[in-house]
Motif scaffolding. Structure first.
Motif, PDB file in Angstrom:
ATOM      1  N   UNK A   1       0.837  -1.198   0.000  1.00 38.17           N
ATOM      2  CA  UNK A   1       0.000   0.000   0.000  1.00 38.17           C
ATOM      3  C   UNK A   1       0.877   1.254   0.000  1.00 38.17           C
ATOM      4  N   UNK A   2       0.598   2.169  -0.895  1.00 43.41           N
ATOM      5  CA  UNK A   2       1.379   3.402  -0.994  1.00 43.41           C
ATOM      6  C   UNK A   2       0.845   4.464  -0.040  1.00 43.41           C
ATOM      7  N   UNK A   3       1.739   5.080   0.715  1.00 37.17           N
ATOM      8  CA  UNK A   3       1.378   6.166   1.624  1.00 37.17           C
ATOM      9  C   UNK A   3       1.524   7.491   0.884  1.00 37.17           C
ATOM     10  N   UNK A   4       0.445   8.242   0.781  1.00 34.33           N
ATOM     11  CA  UNK A   4       0.444   9.513   0.063  1.00 34.33           C
ATOM     12  C   UNK A   4       0.726  10.634   1.058  1.00 34.33           C
ATOM     13  N   UNK A   5       1.716  11.470   0.756  1.00 35.10           N
ATOM     14  CA  UNK A   5       2.230  12.445   1.723  1.00 35.10           C
ATOM     15  C   UNK A   5       2.220  13.854   1.158  1.00 35.10           C
ATOM     16  N   UNK A   6       1.847  14.809   2.000  1.00 31.52           N
ATOM     17  CA  UNK A   6       1.958  16.233   1.700  1.00 31.52           C
ATOM     18  C   UNK A   6       3.000  16.819   2.646  1.00 31.52           C
ATOM     19  N   UNK A   7       3.959  17.560   2.115  1.00 32.45           N
ATOM     20  CA  UNK A   7       5.013  18.168   2.935  1.00 32.45           C
ATOM     21  C   UNK A   7       4.779  19.671   3.014  1.00 32.45           C
ATOM     22  N   UNK A   8       4.677  20.215   4.227  1.00 28.72           N
ATOM     23  CA  UNK A   8       4.430  21.644   4.423  1.00 28.72           C
ATOM     24  C   UNK A   8       5.543  22.263   5.267  1.00 28.72           C
ATOM     25  N   UNK A   9       6.284  23.185   4.660  1.00 29.47           N
ATOM     26  CA  UNK A   9       7.354  23.907   5.362  1.00 29.47           C
ATOM     27  C   UNK A   9       7.655  25.166   4.571  1.00 29.47           C
ATOM     28  N   UNK A  10       7.838  26.293   5.256  1.00 32.98           N
ATOM     29  CA  UNK A  10       8.058  27.543   4.535  1.00 32.98           C
ATOM     30  C   UNK A  10       9.492  27.703   4.024  1.00 32.98           C
ATOM     31  N   UNK A  11      10.399  26.868   4.464  1.00 31.29           N
ATOM     32  CA  UNK A  11      11.770  26.924   3.971  1.00 31.29           C
ATOM     33  C   UNK A  11      11.916  25.935   2.813  1.00 31.29           C
ATOM     34  N   UNK A  12      12.167  26.454   1.618  1.00 32.93           N
ATOM     35  CA  UNK A  12      12.194  25.621   0.420  1.00 32.93           C
ATOM     36  C   UNK A  12      13.214  24.488   0.517  1.00 32.93           C
ATOM     37  N   UNK A  13      14.381  24.780   1.041  1.00 33.08           N
ATOM     38  CA  UNK A  13      15.427  23.760   1.125  1.00 33.08           C
ATOM     39  C   UNK A  13      14.982  22.614   2.035  1.00 33.08           C
ATOM     40  N   UNK A  14      14.403  22.980   3.170  1.00 34.49           N
ATOM     41  CA  UNK A  14      13.931  21.962   4.111  1.00 34.49           C
ATOM     42  C   UNK A  14      12.787  21.169   3.493  1.00 34.49           C
ATOM     43  N   UNK A  15      11.827  21.888   2.937  1.00 34.60           N
ATOM     44  CA  UNK A  15      10.643  21.246   2.332  1.00 34.60           C
ATOM     45  C   UNK A  15      11.043  20.276   1.228  1.00 34.60           C
ATOM     46  N   UNK A  16      11.892  20.755   0.322  1.00 39.21           N
ATOM     47  CA  UNK A  16      12.298  19.912  -0.805  1.00 39.21           C
ATOM     48  C   UNK A  16      13.179  18.750  -0.346  1.00 39.21           C
ATOM     49  N   UNK A  17      13.945  18.981   0.704  1.00 45.27           N
ATOM     50  CA  UNK A  17      14.772  17.902   1.239  1.00 45.27           C
ATOM     51  C   UNK A  17      13.926  16.778   1.807  1.00 45.27           C
ATOM     52  N   UNK A  43      -4.340  22.282   0.070  1.00 43.43           N
ATOM     53  CA  UNK A  43      -3.870  21.103  -0.647  1.00 43.43           C
ATOM     54  C   UNK A  43      -4.297  19.807   0.039  1.00 43.43           C
ATOM     55  N   UNK A  44      -4.326  19.813   1.366  1.00 49.08           N
ATOM     56  CA  UNK A  44      -4.760  18.614   2.085  1.00 49.08           C
ATOM     57  C   UNK A  44      -6.217  18.290   1.772  1.00 49.08           C
ATOM     58  N   UNK A  45      -7.048  19.321   1.724  1.00 48.75           N
ATOM     59  CA  UNK A  45      -8.458  19.111   1.407  1.00 48.75           C
ATOM     60  C   UNK A  45      -8.630  18.663  -0.041  1.00 48.75           C
ATOM     61  N   UNK A  46      -7.805  19.214  -0.909  1.00 51.55           N
ATOM     62  CA  UNK A  46      -7.893  18.882  -2.330  1.00 51.55           C
ATOM     63  C   UNK A  46      -7.315  17.501  -2.649  1.00 51.55           C
ATOM     64  N   UNK A  47      -6.151  17.168  -2.055  1.00 53.21           N
ATOM     65  CA  UNK A  47      -5.427  15.955  -2.425  1.00 53.21           C
ATOM     66  C   UNK A  47      -5.713  14.758  -1.518  1.00 53.21           C
ATOM     67  N   UNK A  48      -6.234  15.015  -0.320  1.00 52.95           N
ATOM     68  CA  UNK A  48      -6.563  13.958   0.628  1.00 52.95           C
ATOM     69  C   UNK A  48      -5.370  13.010   0.885  1.00 52.95           C
ATOM     70  N   UNK A  49      -4.239  13.554   1.318  1.00 51.95           N
ATOM     71  CA  UNK A  49      -3.080  12.692   1.590  1.00 51.95           C
ATOM     72  C   UNK A  49      -3.327  11.827   2.824  1.00 51.95           C
ATOM     73  N   UNK A  50      -2.562  10.763   2.944  1.00 50.55           N
ATOM     74  CA  UNK A  50      -2.648   9.933   4.144  1.00 50.55           C
ATOM     75  C   UNK A  50      -1.961  10.624   5.320  1.00 50.55           C
ATOM     76  N   UNK A  51      -0.855  11.309   5.025  1.00 56.53           N
ATOM     77  CA  UNK A  51      -0.067  11.978   6.063  1.00 56.53           C
ATOM     78  C   UNK A  51       0.349  13.362   5.596  1.00 56.53           C
ATOM     79  N   UNK A  52       0.246  14.340   6.490  1.00 55.24           N
ATOM     80  CA  UNK A  52       0.795  15.670   6.239  1.00 55.24           C
ATOM     81  C   UNK A  52       1.966  15.865   7.190  1.00 55.24           C
TER      82      UNK A  52
END
Length: 240
Positions: A1-17, A43-52
């Motif tokens: 089963x694939x876990x769908x994830x949304x990453x939220x962080x205002x620092x681009x380097x941290x977020x992308x990392x 995005x969470x409401x739109x994409x319905x990830x398993x984990x944010x």
């Protein structure tokens, strides 16, 4: 089963990392990235990830408010908060908002991956040491919160509830009560069901707010609720 994830962080380097780290796992899929709380909520409401994976300090709307809001719309989503415990005064609010766990910003790559898996599986990422520190630093004076709900618990379930709130693991509770770890898991499952709670994280909040367990009064800190915390910032370009 694939876990769908949304990453939220205002620092681009941290977020992308974090996004790159998680996307490299064969059972993970990063479905989106957000640079502030408003975007995370939308995005969470739109994409319905398993984990944010949610930073707690972001512009426009902080991670705590975003957690409150998105879980009202997507109750099956799990929120894993990124925090620096020494600085973030809103960690306890995140617990009350429904966050399923916490990760320190200096966590190792392995800890981040494991943390996402734990939360995605429906468990709470609250190691005993983290629970004790969180409560000591951020639990404000409890307010009566539906004490009648606690009368539905058996005496043994109440004992287990108190020990969960104090940060003991299932193994430690089993040793304290001289029962098997399987028995403890059964009691935890039943008390969560009776109280309508999703995981141990919410159990900790309810235990303290109901007065069943009392935090150290001399370390009380003021808390902001979503109503009192700012919803927007003129620089962000989002509608409040």
């Amino acid at each position: 089963m694939t876990v769908r994830i949304l990453v939220a962080d205002d620092h681009a380097v941290v977020r992308e990392g974090f996004a790159a780290l998680l996307a490299a796992q064969p059972d993970f899929e990063v479905v989106g990235q957000a640079e502030d709380g408003f975007s995370a909520e939308r995005l969470a409401i739109e994409l319905r990830p398993d984990v944010v994976l949610m930073d707690i300090r972001m512009p426009c709307q902080d991670g705590v408010t975003a957690t409150w809001q998105l879980l009202r719309e997507t109750p099956d989503t799990r929120v894993l908060i990124l925090t620096t415990f020494d600085l973030d005064a809103y960690v306890y609010d995140a617990l009350r908002a429904g966050a399923s766990g916490f990760l320190l910003k200096d966590s190792t790559a392995g800890q981040v991956v494991d943390g996402v898996r734990v939360v995605a599986a429906g468990d709470a990422l609250l190691a005993p040491s983290v629970t004790r520190r969180l409560i000591a630093e951020f639990a404000a004076r409890p307010v009566a919160a539906e004490p009648d709900r606690l009368t539905e618990l058996t005496a043994r379930e109440s004992e287990v509830f108190v020990l969960v709130a104090r940060g003991l693991s299932n193994a430690e509770i089993a040793a304290a009560l001289t029962v098997t770890e399987h028995t403890v898991k059964t009691h935890v499952s039943r008390l969560l069901g009776k109280l309508g709670l999703r995981d141990r994280a919410q159990a900790v909040a309810v235990a303290y707010e109901s007065g069943l367990v009392s935090p150290r009064a001399d370390r009380s800190l003021p808390r902001m609720t979503p109503k009192s915390r700012p919803r927007s910032d003129d620089r962000c370009g989002h509608d409040a």
